[in-house]
Scaffold this active site. Sequence first.
Site, PDB file in Angstrom:
ATOM      1  N   ARG A   1       0.844  -1.190   0.000  1.00 59.55           N
ATOM      2  CA  ARG A   1       0.000   0.000   0.000  1.00 59.55           C
ATOM      3  C   ARG A   1       0.888   1.253   0.000  1.00 59.55           C
ATOM      4  O   ARG A   1       1.982   1.235   0.548  1.00 59.55           O
ATOM      5  CB  ARG A   1      -0.900   0.022   1.237  1.00 59.55           C
TER       6      ARG A   1
ATOM      7  N   TYR B   1      -1.360  -3.512  -6.660  1.00 62.52           N
ATOM      8  CA  TYR B   1      -1.077  -4.340  -5.484  1.00 62.52           C
ATOM      9  C   TYR B   1      -2.136  -4.216  -4.372  1.00 62.52           C
ATOM     10  O   TYR B   1      -2.519  -3.099  -3.994  1.00 62.52           O
ATOM     11  CB  TYR B   1       0.297  -3.971  -4.900  1.00 62.52           C
ATOM     12  N   GLY B   2      -2.521  -5.330  -3.836  1.00 64.39           N
ATOM     13  CA  GLY B   2      -3.293  -5.434  -2.584  1.00 64.39           C
ATOM     14  C   GLY B   2      -4.322  -4.342  -2.355  1.00 64.39           C
ATOM     15  O   GLY B   2      -5.178  -4.082  -3.194  1.00 64.39           O
TER      16      GLY B   2
ATOM     17  N   LYS C   1      -9.516  -2.456   1.878  1.00 61.07           N
ATOM     18  CA  LYS C   1      -9.205  -1.282   2.696  1.00 61.07           C
ATOM     19  C   LYS C   1     -10.014  -0.053   2.282  1.00 61.07           C
ATOM     20  O   LYS C   1     -10.449   0.725   3.121  1.00 61.07           O
ATOM     21  CB  LYS C   1      -7.708  -0.965   2.602  1.00 61.07           C
TER      22      LYS C   1
ATOM     23  N   HIS D   1     -10.552  -2.223  11.794  1.00 58.42           N
ATOM     24  CA  HIS D   1      -9.455  -3.060  11.298  1.00 58.42           C
ATOM     25  C   HIS D   1      -9.194  -4.143  12.355  1.00 58.42           C
ATOM     26  O   HIS D   1      -8.224  -4.082  13.101  1.00 58.42           O
ATOM     27  CB  HIS D   1      -8.224  -2.154  11.118  1.00 58.42           C
TER      28      HIS D   1
ATOM     29  N   SER E   1      -0.902  -3.533  10.695  1.00 59.78           N
ATOM     30  CA  SER E   1      -0.540  -4.509   9.674  1.00 59.78           C
ATOM     31  C   SER E   1       0.694  -5.300  10.082  1.00 59.78           C
ATOM     32  O   SER E   1       1.619  -4.741  10.666  1.00 59.78           O
ATOM     33  CB  SER E   1      -0.230  -3.784   8.372  1.00 59.78           C
ATOM     34  N   ALA E   2       0.685  -6.595   9.742  1.00 63.26           N
ATOM     35  CA  ALA E   2       1.839  -7.467   9.966  1.00 63.26           C
ATOM     36  C   ALA E   2       2.258  -7.576  11.434  1.00 63.26           C
ATOM     37  O   ALA E   2       3.434  -7.654  11.748  1.00 63.26           O
ATOM     38  CB  ALA E   2       3.010  -7.039   9.085  1.00 63.26           C
ATOM     39  N   CYS E   3       1.274  -7.562  12.350  1.00 60.86           N
ATOM     40  CA  CYS E   3       1.569  -7.797  13.771  1.00 60.86           C
ATOM     41  C   CYS E   3       0.932  -9.111  14.219  1.00 60.86           C
ATOM     42  O   CYS E   3       0.661  -9.300  15.403  1.00 60.86           O
ATOM     43  CB  CYS E   3       1.048  -6.654  14.627  1.00 60.86           C
TER      44      CYS E   3
ATOM     45  N   THR F   1      -3.528 -12.367  11.487  1.00 61.79           N
ATOM     46  CA  THR F   1      -3.979 -13.620  10.880  1.00 61.79           C
ATOM     47  C   THR F   1      -3.613 -14.801  11.777  1.00 61.79           C
ATOM     48  O   THR F   1      -4.403 -15.723  11.964  1.00 61.79           O
ATOM     49  CB  THR F   1      -3.395 -13.761   9.462  1.00 61.79           C
ATOM     50  N   ASN F   2      -2.419 -14.746  12.374  1.00 64.25           N
ATOM     51  CA  ASN F   2      -2.003 -15.835  13.275  1.00 64.25           C
ATOM     52  C   ASN F   2      -2.945 -15.941  14.471  1.00 64.25           C
ATOM     53  O   ASN F   2      -3.346 -17.038  14.867  1.00 64.25           O
ATOM     54  CB  ASN F   2      -0.582 -15.606  13.795  1.00 64.25           C
TER      55      ASN F   2
ATOM     56  N   ASP G   1      -9.174  -9.654   9.338  1.00 60.44           N
ATOM     57  CA  ASP G   1      -8.703  -8.293   9.059  1.00 60.44           C
ATOM     58  C   ASP G   1      -9.720  -7.191   9.332  1.00 60.44           C
ATOM     59  O   ASP G   1      -9.339  -6.112   9.752  1.00 60.44           O
ATOM     60  CB  ASP G   1      -8.243  -8.213   7.587  1.00 60.44           C
TER      61      ASP G   1
ATOM     62  N   ARG H   1       2.353 -11.995  -0.386  1.00 59.62           N
ATOM     63  CA  ARG H   1       1.023 -12.329   0.141  1.00 59.62           C
ATOM     64  C   ARG H   1       0.467 -13.617  -0.427  1.00 59.62           C
ATOM     65  O   ARG H   1       0.802 -14.011  -1.538  1.00 59.62           O
ATOM     66  CB  ARG H   1       0.046 -11.199  -0.226  1.00 59.62           C
TER      67      ARG H   1
ATOM     68  N   ARG I   1       3.310  -3.640  18.146  1.00 55.67           N
ATOM     69  CA  ARG I   1       4.592  -4.334  18.245  1.00 55.67           C
ATOM     70  C   ARG I   1       5.542  -3.431  19.017  1.00 55.67           C
ATOM     71  O   ARG I   1       5.954  -2.378  18.519  1.00 55.67           O
ATOM     72  CB  ARG I   1       5.097  -4.574  16.816  1.00 55.67           C
TER      73      ARG I   1
ATOM     74  N   GLY J   1       0.552 -20.012  19.545  1.00 58.21           N
ATOM     75  CA  GLY J   1      -0.478 -20.781  20.255  1.00 58.21           C
ATOM     76  C   GLY J   1      -0.563 -20.416  21.735  1.00 58.21           C
ATOM     77  O   GLY J   1      -1.640 -20.476  22.345  1.00 58.21           O
TER      78      GLY J   1
ATOM     79  N   ASN K   1      -0.480 -17.611  23.002  1.00 62.34           N
ATOM     80  CA  ASN K   1      -1.294 -16.418  23.240  1.00 62.34           C
ATOM     81  C   ASN K   1      -2.686 -16.794  23.756  1.00 62.34           C
ATOM     82  O   ASN K   1      -3.390 -15.970  24.326  1.00 62.34           O
ATOM     83  CB  ASN K   1      -1.386 -15.565  21.966  1.00 62.34           C
TER      84      ASN K   1
HETATM   85  C1  OXD Z   1      -2.823  -4.428   5.906  1.00 65.15           C
HETATM   86  C2  OXD Z   1      -3.389  -5.615   5.270  1.00 65.15           C
HETATM   87  O1  OXD Z   1      -1.902  -3.823   5.366  1.00 65.15           O
HETATM   88  O2  OXD Z   1      -4.262  -6.239   5.881  1.00 65.15           O
HETATM   89  O3  OXD Z   1      -3.303  -4.066   6.988  1.00 65.15           O
HETATM   90  O4  OXD Z   1      -3.001  -5.952   4.139  1.00 65.15           O
HETATM   91 MN    MN Z   2      -4.974  -5.242   7.574  1.00 65.24          MN
END
Ligand code: OXD
Ligand code: MN
Length: 600
Positions: A70, A211-212, A220, A240, A262-264, A267-268, A287, A384, A415, A510, A512
Amino acid sequence: MVTKNKKLLDWVAEVEKMCNPNSVVWCDGSKEEYDRLSNEMVASGMAVRLDETKRPNCLAFNSDPSDVARVEGRTYIASLKEEDAGPLNNWIDPVELKKTMTELYTGCMKGRTMYVIPFSMGPLGSPIAKIGFEITDSPYVVLNMHIMARVSAKVYGILGEDGDFIPCLHSVGSPLEEGQKDSRWPCAPIEKKYIAHFPEENLIWSFGSGYGGNALLGKKCLALRIASAMAYREGWMAEHMLILRLTNPEGKKFHIAAAFPSACGKTNLAMLQSTIDGWKVETIGDDIAWMKQGEDGRLYAINPENGFFGVAPGTSEASNPMALASVNKNAIFTNCVVTDDNDIWWEEMGVECTGGTDWKGNPWKPGMKDEDGKEIKGAHPNSRFTAPASQCPVICEDWENPAGVPIDIFVFGGRRSNTIPLVHQAFDFSHGVYMGATAASEPTAAALDVAQKLRFDPFAMKPFIGYHGGDYMKHWFEMGNKLGDKAPACFYVNWFRKTSDGKWLWPGFGDNSRVLKWMCERVEGKVGAIETPIGLMPKEGELDLSGLDISAEDYAELMKVDKELFKASLAEAEEYLAQFGDKLPDEMKKQFENLKSRLG
Ligand code: OXD
Ligand code: MN
């Protein structure tokens, strides 16, 4: 004719005239359409089909090296008045922006096909769902939208002759002259990229990136920026947030919505495999959450999306086996390694790779170094996977329930390698709003152009609030007032704390689940809490650490609240809050003063 809807017909005709494509395709979301476009892209060399026995119906793409994430610096909230966009957004006068972009759009689809994608965010026909149409000249976008949104010919029927929809216009911004060969990933240079939102019109215009979040406009742009502005006007919430169901050994269900930048690891966490007996997590979304107050006064959430657009590197059997299982088939990979045996790979996937083609399309072997002796990564850090949510083995049976699920708990976080303990609970909802609004994180790779320092990211929504950030905080407090004693309990977590010599203090993943268990037990009143100046924390022995190898010193460090460090960070928070001017809610000021005096 697929539709008689005048707004849609007029808009498509107008865009066709402006962009001048070779032809127009009205999409229907069918498998035939997906297969046809996949085959075309494989034939033209834009996509690679992975080995059918290892990964059936999967495609790999490489983007242009300039178009990998993004672009927040090129993202605009073009509200009529500048003050309505607020300090967190870029603003350009909508008339001026439309003029600039109209020039860019003029003739921009020359030599290309223009696709009209009918989609629904949220289950088709659900009262909470919103209909959008994306016009794009990128077949890659069509394929990804098939997975990420509900693309279907039925949308034309739901729209009817007079129904309304959110128009989303997208072009990669790379017209083709007669006889010109297309590039593998067409896009425009950064100074021509615009990701524009016109909140008063519920309109999205995106130019120059494939992209994305820049290009899959249901995500988004619609489900967060435009939806958040609608939600503010209409009294609901577009956040979000991941949504998960946690079931305890007695079978009691809790629903948790969690906001992380993002990326923290959103999804996990959404697909977490609990390490404590009898506690089970099921995924509802990873998300975005749309939430409305139900008739019983509680807050109900739906996931408006249909798939996952997850960060690939770091996704492994150890970190997220459920995400790995979700990408076994029918998935799209962007900017990963295509291995010599035609499978997919990325860093920290937890499997051997002997070599292949890297995200830039070059031959690659693990451990390869560049001229300066720096290791060359095979996959881009923001590479991704796109996968249907229905393929997740722990998808919750209620994930498409149009009524949503009642939220018990909000979790905020970021983070942070220091200062913030593993978990603390807000004293009440307003304190929770303060915590969420002042959440801060160290930077990640999900956006190209953010400064490499700690950034405040209110409710992980900094890049996604479609209006003034001060009004957004006010909206949170107002939702709290409306929900009263039915408001979710609020917690703040930090999975990322390190020792001074850089060692992780908490195993994460896990484990967490242990922290989530404590939250549920707090909600049920089964465990107490220690009152600290920053919030409520687990009493000795009440956070379930059974079977976990963590030393008493590390645990103490993980939970440490260093008043002096916190006090130092208050000055930064004060400076950050000052930018909201008179739009900063009085309640925020009050919470800030309370925290300051508790810290002494
Ligand atoms: C983000 C995503 O950047 O979910 O937050 O792709
Ligand atoms: Mn996101």
